[in-house]
Design an enzyme around this catalytic site. Sequence first.
Site, PDB file in Angstrom:
ATOM      1  N   CYS A  79      42.554  43.337 120.308  1.00  0.00           N
ATOM      2  CA  CYS A  79      43.306  43.132 119.066  1.00  0.00           C
ATOM      3  C   CYS A  79      42.357  42.759 117.925  1.00  0.00           C
ATOM      4  CB  CYS A  79      44.366  42.047 119.260  1.00  0.00           C
ATOM      5  SG  CYS A  79      45.361  41.748 117.779  1.00  0.00           S
ATOM      6  N   CYS A 132      43.766  40.122 115.554  1.00  0.00           N
ATOM      7  CA  CYS A 132      43.737  38.768 116.111  1.00  0.00           C
ATOM      8  C   CYS A 132      42.339  38.166 116.073  1.00  0.00           C
ATOM      9  CB  CYS A 132      44.217  38.779 117.570  1.00  0.00           C
ATOM     10  SG  CYS A 132      45.799  39.586 117.858  1.00  0.00           S
ATOM     11  N   ASP A 133      41.332  38.957 116.429  1.00  0.00           N
ATOM     12  CA  ASP A 133      40.017  38.394 116.738  1.00  0.00           C
ATOM     13  C   ASP A 133      38.868  38.874 115.850  1.00  0.00           C
ATOM     14  OD1 ASP A 133      41.150  36.981 118.875  1.00  0.00           O
ATOM     15  OD2 ASP A 133      40.956  38.703 120.201  1.00  0.00           O
TER      16      ASP A 133
END
Length: 328
Positions: A137, A140-141
């Site tokens: 992701c 997300c990261d």
Amino acid sequence: MPSTHHTKVLIIGAGPAGYTAAIYAARANLQPLMVQGMQPGGQLMITTDVENYPGFADPIQGPWLMEQMQKQAEHVGTKMVFDLITDVDFSQRPFVCKGDSGDTYTADSVIIATGAQARWLGISSEEIYRGFGVSACATCDGFFFRGKEIAVIGGGNSAVEEALYLTNHASKVTVIHRRDSFRAERIMQDRLFRNPKIEVVWDSVVEEIVGEGDGSMGNPRGVTGVRVKNVKSGEERVIPVAGVFVAIGHVPATAVFQGKVETDSEGYIVTAPDSTATNVPGVFAAGDVKDKIYRQAVTAAGMGCMAALEAERWLAHHEGEPSPAGNW
């Protein structure tokens, strides 16, 4: 001895969507029952630092967030059951769901929140560094790799979109694809080829994710590179990177629902526009099980809220109504 459980609202799956649905349904005095499945908490259980969930000034741990959601759902009256639904019958009401334990769950309405899982490469080193430089992701990261060189694995729309997004953070993005051309839409490819931060490695597969550290105190685990093999020449080399983003697709956890509710060609549950309602009246779907675009914890939670509100209204309008088979 197998037993039967009845509820007004049966929630199948325990991630952000399921827990949020449970909180709202319980607060509406619907006394929901949640069947948690094999991995309560979903994908956030394998996520370390979470910085993009609203309400927390400092990074939080994914498992901790899921633990808090479960406690909140239980506190307001949700009954939790650790079981796995293996068969469903949505042709009559109450709906009938069978658990792996042998128990039967009957429900006046059902919220499906079983989520989806990233499709991984399936190599052992990927498991070792997942959450320590290996992610599925970018949204997300990606923030954790500011100014660093990273790799994206894949050749479809997801891979190209992830690569383009990651250029906002990384100093260089290397896209590794096993073929000599992308499957992504042409307009997306054009954007990728024009971006000076992106380099493409064609005809190559990842043989190993290289890293260092054992995760002990003072010796943190982290990715240092990827060993790739050219599928035409057989040549191998290590590309130095600090992070690896696997973008080869997702698999929705909908096998048990195939043929029972409408799904698309990829297996995602189809819902009405601006709704969580499936094609079966009284059955709703929320979170990654129906969302292949955003796939975020916060959007899943929002859909869980929608599903509970829609289930509450549906029950209010249809209580006591006979089912198509005349069993309700």
